[in-house]
Scaffold this active site. Structure first.
Site, short mmCIF file in Angstrom:
data_model
loop_
_atom_site.label_atom_id
_atom_site.label_comp_id
_atom_site.label_asym_id
_atom_site.label_seq_id
_atom_site.Cartn_x
_atom_site.Cartn_y
_atom_site.Cartn_z
N ASN A 126 0.84 -1.20 0.00
CA ASN A 126 0.00 0.00 0.00
C ASN A 126 0.88 1.24 0.00
O ASN A 126 1.97 1.28 0.57
CB ASN A 126 -1.00 -0.01 1.16
CG ASN A 126 -0.38 -0.08 2.53
OD1 ASN A 126 0.56 -0.83 2.77
ND2 ASN A 126 -0.92 0.68 3.46
N GLU A 179 0.22 5.24 0.67
CA GLU A 179 -0.76 6.23 1.11
C GLU A 179 -0.44 7.63 0.59
O GLU A 179 0.67 7.92 0.16
CB GLU A 179 -0.81 6.26 2.64
CG GLU A 179 -1.37 4.99 3.23
CD GLU A 179 -1.53 5.06 4.72
OE1 GLU A 179 -2.17 4.15 5.26
OE2 GLU A 179 -1.03 6.00 5.38
N CYS A 234 -4.07 0.78 -2.62
CA CYS A 234 -4.03 -0.45 -1.82
C CYS A 234 -3.01 -1.43 -2.42
O CYS A 234 -2.75 -1.42 -3.62
CB CYS A 234 -5.39 -1.11 -1.79
SG CYS A 234 -6.65 -0.14 -0.94
N GLU A 246 -3.27 -4.62 -2.92
CA GLU A 246 -3.86 -5.55 -3.87
C GLU A 246 -3.93 -4.94 -5.27
O GLU A 246 -3.53 -5.56 -6.25
CB GLU A 246 -5.28 -5.97 -3.42
CG GLU A 246 -5.30 -6.67 -2.09
CD GLU A 246 -5.49 -5.73 -0.89
OE1 GLU A 246 -6.02 -6.20 0.13
OE2 GLU A 246 -5.11 -4.54 -0.98
N CYS A 272 -10.37 -4.27 0.81
CA CYS A 272 -11.45 -3.28 0.88
C CYS A 272 -12.41 -3.51 -0.30
O CYS A 272 -12.14 -4.30 -1.20
CB CYS A 272 -10.88 -1.86 0.85
SG CYS A 272 -10.21 -1.36 -0.77
N CYS A 296 -10.84 -2.97 -3.76
CA CYS A 296 -9.99 -4.10 -4.17
C CYS A 296 -10.82 -5.33 -4.50
O CYS A 296 -10.49 -6.07 -5.42
CB CYS A 296 -8.98 -4.42 -3.06
SG CYS A 296 -7.72 -3.14 -2.90
#
Length: 143
Positions: free
Chosen positions: A41, A43, A52, A54, A85, A88
């Site tokens: 990830n 940010e 993210c 993924e 999430c 994803c």
């Protein structure tokens, strides 16, 4: 192969850039040609533009021309933080094989095997887009 995926996910976890949430996530995916591709990830101050792990890994696979993703290992500090999430989940269900095994791991070594078919987004794409726009506007005004 699974041990290599675990190591890759752990290595990616260490490289995650998470200064705002302090929640690192690392991913290792396996393609149909047994190539391992990693993601973590990344940010940003604005929540809506955070990437993210993924989606990072899947995007890297697509960029390399690897369209069939057959296995995924995700590590977070806890098993709960390794669960994808909704954004994803949408990408996984569209771009990975049906019924893809996903191994969730935590930093203590616990594991839980789930399946991509069990990852349905809780919100519709339209609702998720509204959420993004709302948060971008809110965070823009906070600067």
């Amino acid at each position: 192969m699974l041990d290599s995926l675990r190591r890759g996910a752990r290595d990616s976890y260490q490289k995650a850039y998470a200064p705002y949430s302090n929640k690192k996530v690392g991913v290792a995916i396996l393609t149909e040609n047994d190539e391992i591709i990693l993601g973590c990830n990344v940010e940003n101050k604005i929540t809506a533009v955070r990437l993210c792990a993924e989606r990072n890994a899947i995007s890297s696979a697509i960029t390399k021309g690897k369209e069939k993703i057959t296995y995924m290992v995700i590590i977070g500090e806890t098993i709960e933080s390794a669960i994808p999430c909704d954004f994803c989940r949408l990408v996984i269900n569209e771009l990975c094989i049906s019924n893809m095994p996903i191994l969730l791991m935590d930093t203590a070594g616990r594991e839980k095997l789930i399946n991509s078919k069990d990852l349905k987004a809780k919100e519709s794409s339209k609702e998720m887009l509204k959420f993004l726009v709302k948060n971008i506007r809110k965070e823009k005004h906070e600067d």
